[in-house]
Write an enzyme that holds these catalytic residues in place. Structure first.
Site, PDB file in Angstrom:
ATOM      1  N   LYS A 119       0.778  -1.157   0.009  1.00 12.96           N
ATOM      2  CA  LYS A 119       0.118   0.043   0.180  1.00 12.96           C
ATOM      3  C   LYS A 119       0.752   1.148   0.097  1.00 12.96           C
ATOM      4  O   LYS A 119       0.449   2.296  -0.588  1.00 12.96           O
ATOM      5  CB  LYS A 119      -1.178   0.000   1.436  1.00 12.96           C
TER       6      LYS A 119
ATOM      7  N   SER B  12       1.527  -9.874  -0.318  1.00 15.86           N
ATOM      8  CA  SER B  12       1.193  -8.352  -0.256  1.00 15.86           C
ATOM      9  C   SER B  12       1.501  -7.796   1.084  1.00 15.86           C
ATOM     10  O   SER B  12       1.888  -6.161   1.007  1.00 15.86           O
ATOM     11  CB  SER B  12      -0.275  -8.134  -0.408  1.00 15.86           C
TER      12      SER B  12
END
Length: 326
Positions: free
Chosen positions: A53, A304
């Site tokens: 992110k 991720s």
């Protein structure tokens, strides 16, 4: 949403590389031995915030400061990784970052957001209720409400896919976890920009399967709850703009159970000695589930993030596991 081209993504990459280097991608031999296929892992657990992110946070805050130069700060809702990225990027620009998380959110992620300069507010029983409170606080404090999905966020996170595809352009299939959708949409954008044929497979938690239900039905569906320990996947309703992309462009969406996610976390540790949070291990969990159909192929999985609380990770590693039986 504007279709991103290669120049868009490469410009975003140059900005991101002023803050962080590209992350690694490796074809791990023990994963190949275990699963019978070449397995490329994209290590987004190695960013400055421990998750992918941060890329979107950097590009979004650059855009925001350019388009709204008088902005005082931002407010957003998160389970942790999105909030860390915005706190880091906002603080670098001297802006306030107000982060709303659900009650009982990860203490370690909350502390990390504060460490990057964010102010954390706990509200609601889940991410979706936190989103509503963030919208209210934006009006109260005259802050810019950062949505969970925006083209500038997608542009930033697409850079990890660009890195992976440059290193491994001949992947047959790439598994990508789905929360609010910036990750899978960034992968699709990079694939299209490079003109590749890689099949993109989304992954959700079985206890938070709204994206899969929506994909299968062809319309947005909402679930009553999203009670998964993979908090990055804990979304009850897909973001419409994101669904418009992955609903049309993904090959399929796979759901994985809590036990499958936990097993994938153990496999990552055993075979690569990498730490993966629940959402970060979901893509590998889906590959393990579909291993019979992937035999002999070149496959990618997105790790991720690695932001899992110590107590949760200790419990996962200490559980009975079949991870050493290939």
């Amino acid at each position: 949403m504007h279709r991103l081209n290669r120049d868009d993504i490469e410009q975003a990459a140059r900005r991101i590389y002023q803050v962080m280097p590209a992350t690694a991608q490796y074809a791990w031999p023990l994963l190949a031995e275990r699963l019978g296929c070449t397995v490329w892992v994209k290590h987004e657990n190695h960013t400055p915030t421990g998750a992918f992110k941060v890329r979107g946070g950097i590009t979004f805050m650059h855009w925001l400061k350019h388009v709204h130069p008088d902005v005082k700060g931002v407010v957003t809702a998160t389970r942790g990784n999105h909030g860390q990225s915005l706190a880091l990027a906002a603080s670098a620009l001297g802006l306030k970052a107000l982060i709303v998380v659900p009650e009982g959110n990860s203490l370690e992620k909350n502390n990390a957001m504060r460490g990057f300069g964010g102010e954390v507010v706990e509200y609601g029983i889940d991410f979706d209720e936190a989103r509503e409170e963030a919208a209210r606080l934006a009006d109260v404090h005259d802050l810019y409400l950062v949505p969970p999905f925006h083209i500038e966020l997608v542009k930033g996170v697409a850079t990890y896919a660009l890195e992976l595809f440059k290193a491994a352009p001949d992947l047959d299939t790439l598994y990508v976890p789905i929360g609010c959708g910036s990750g899978i949409c960034g992968v699709i954008a990079a694939r299209e920009a490079l003109g590749l044929n890689t099949k993109v497979v989304g992954v959700v938690a079985r206890e938070a399967a709204a994206a899969k239900l929506s994909f299968d039905a062809g319309v947005i569906c909402e679930t009553a709850s999203a009670n998964t320990f993979a908090d990055g996947l804990a979304v009850r309703k897909p973001v419409a703009d994101a669904f418009a992309i992955y609903g049309a462009e993904a090959a399929r969406i796979v759901s994985v159970s809590e036990s499958e996610i936990a097993e994938a976390m153990r496999v990552y540790y055993t075979d690569t000695h990498n730490l993966a949070e629940g959402a970060g291990a979901a893509a590998l969990a889906a590959l393990i589930q579909e291993r019979e159909t992937m035999q002999g192929k070149r496959v990618g999985v997105i790790l991720s993030g690695g932001n899992v609380d110590r107590s949760v990770y200790a419990k996962v590693l200490g559980s009975d596991s079949a991870s050493d039986r290939r």
